[in-house]
Design an enzyme around this catalytic site. Structure first.
Site, PDB file in Angstrom:
ATOM      1  N   SER A 118       0.794  -1.236   0.000  1.00 39.35           N
ATOM      2  CA  SER A 118       0.000   0.000   0.000  1.00 39.35           C
ATOM      3  C   SER A 118       0.822   1.280   0.000  1.00 39.35           C
ATOM      4  CB  SER A 118      -0.921   0.029   1.216  1.00 39.35           C
ATOM      5  OG  SER A 118      -2.069  -0.700   0.935  1.00 39.35           O
TER       6      SER A 118
ATOM      7  N   TYR B 124      -3.334  -1.901 -10.399  1.00 35.90           N
ATOM      8  CA  TYR B 124      -3.293  -1.807  -8.929  1.00 35.90           C
ATOM      9  C   TYR B 124      -2.394  -2.896  -8.321  1.00 35.90           C
ATOM     10  CZ  TYR B 124      -4.908  -2.313  -4.123  1.00 35.90           C
ATOM     11  OH  TYR B 124      -4.939  -2.445  -2.752  1.00 35.90           O
TER      12      TYR B 124
ATOM     13  N   TYR C  90      -4.140   2.717   7.852  1.00 38.63           N
ATOM     14  CA  TYR C  90      -5.338   1.881   8.015  1.00 38.63           C
ATOM     15  C   TYR C  90      -6.248   2.445   9.098  1.00 38.63           C
ATOM     16  CZ  TYR C  90      -2.224  -1.156   5.402  1.00 38.63           C
ATOM     17  OH  TYR C  90      -1.357  -1.641   4.474  1.00 38.63           O
TER      18      TYR C  90
ATOM     19  N   VAL D  20       1.208  -3.701   3.877  1.00 42.42           N
ATOM     20  CA  VAL D  20       1.214  -4.995   4.556  1.00 42.42           C
ATOM     21  C   VAL D  20       2.510  -5.777   4.339  1.00 42.42           C
ATOM     22  CG1 VAL D  20      -1.292  -5.281   4.742  1.00 42.42           C
ATOM     23  CG2 VAL D  20      -0.093  -6.137   2.710  1.00 42.42           C
TER      24      VAL D  20
END
Ligand code: GLU
Length: 311
Positions: A70, A195, A247, A265
């Protein structure tokens, strides 16, 4: 804050931190919902600190490559924001989600407009904005990240890419769901490939610290002197990093660390102090929110020991 800079021995600060987090390195849990990520040894640790004046410091495994995951959402957001300008915010919101990063529930309540660009749904909309508005989107994005980091060898980890694709049912569900609301223009598979592609890049702490320097310098990269964003756009991305970058624990992160940051992650966390520095910590063992357990502690120690934060 510059009052203190010259007195700080950055190298001893990060060496001390590396020492102090040792007992935590076995406490986190490596992400395994993308099976390929589950193969990484969890107790590794590294830090790189890059000052905007060009000085660099590193400790531990700062040159070990890991999956950026991310963290790469910041690069795609930068691209989309520079293309669409403020029209971008018609497609994606700016509020913390208060829900897990891959939640479907909130999207239905909000008619397919994701809360912010860093939850997965938001990053998929951002991916669509880039894919719809550029040719050769993924190679271009990889070149963009190579340019920011000054490392031409950065590439995707194909095993991670395939693993994400194979097990990416939830992301596919988010994308199709948003398409049904008219918030995805391009072909869903093409958007997801873009992505998963940028998430599966391998980079090390030094690459990431250097790549984030433009956000610490009002949109202009202090090493290559290129302008990627206006000062106002850089401010807005930094604000989103503070409120939404880690997050569902962004409040706790802001409270403990006091820096805008983005975690992934793969166990990396990039963080900046505007006007001063950009840094990246990495340790693959995650806490229950999906942030690197030792990484968050290391950043907390960094702002505590240096007395420097954005506040
Ligand atoms: N590619 C990952 C996913 O979509 C990103 C996860 C993350 O680092 O937050 O699940």
């Amino acid at each position: 804050m510059s009052r203190f800079n010259s007195e700080i021995n950055w190298q001893s600060v990060i060496d001390e931190i590396a020492e102090e987090v040792q007992p935590l390195l076995s406490e986190g849990k490596v992400a395994d919902y993308i099976p390929e990520l589950g193969k990484v040894e969890g107790s590794q640790f590294g830090i790189a600190v890059h000052l905007i004046n060009g000085d660099k410091f590193e400790t531990g495994s700062a040159n070990e490559k890991f999956s950026v995951q991310s963290i790469s959402k910041v690069f795609s957001l930068t691209k989309a924001f520079s293309i669409l300008k403020d029209d971008l915010w018609k497609r994606v919101g700016k509020e913390p989600s208060g829900n897990p990063f891959n939640s479907l529930v909130q999207l239905e309540h909000e008619n397919g407009k994701p809360r912010n660009p860093f939850i997965n749904a938001g990053a998929v909309v951002i991916a669509d904005c880039v894919v719809t508005n550029t040719d050769n989107s993924l190679p271009e994005m990889i070149n963009f990240i190579r340019e920011l980091s000054g490392n031409k060898t950065i590439k995707m980890n194909d095993a991670v890419f395939q693993s994400e694709k194979q097990f990416g049912h939830r992301n596919a569900a988010l994308a199709h769901f948003m398409k049904s609301y008219g918030n995805i223009d391009s072909d869903v598979d093409e958007v997801l490939d873009f992505y998963f592609g940028h998430c599966s890049l391998s980079m090390n702490c030094n690459d990431i610290a250097r790549a984030f320097l433009f956000l610490a310098n009002h949109g202009v990269h202090p090493i290559n002197n290129r302008k990627y964003l206006t000062p106002s756009q850089a401010k807005r991305i930094n604000s989103l990093l503070l409120t939404c970058g880690t997050y569902d624990a962004a409040g706790d992160f802001a409270f403990r660390v006091g820096m805008p940051g983005k975690s992934g992650v793969g166990g990396g966390i990039a963080a900046i102090i505007p006007g001063l520095l950009s840094m990246c910590v990495w340790s693959p063992g995650l806490d229950k929110y999906g942030n690197s357990l030792a990484g968050v502690k290391a950043l907390e120690l960094f702002t505590t020991k240096t007395g420097i934060s954005i506040f």
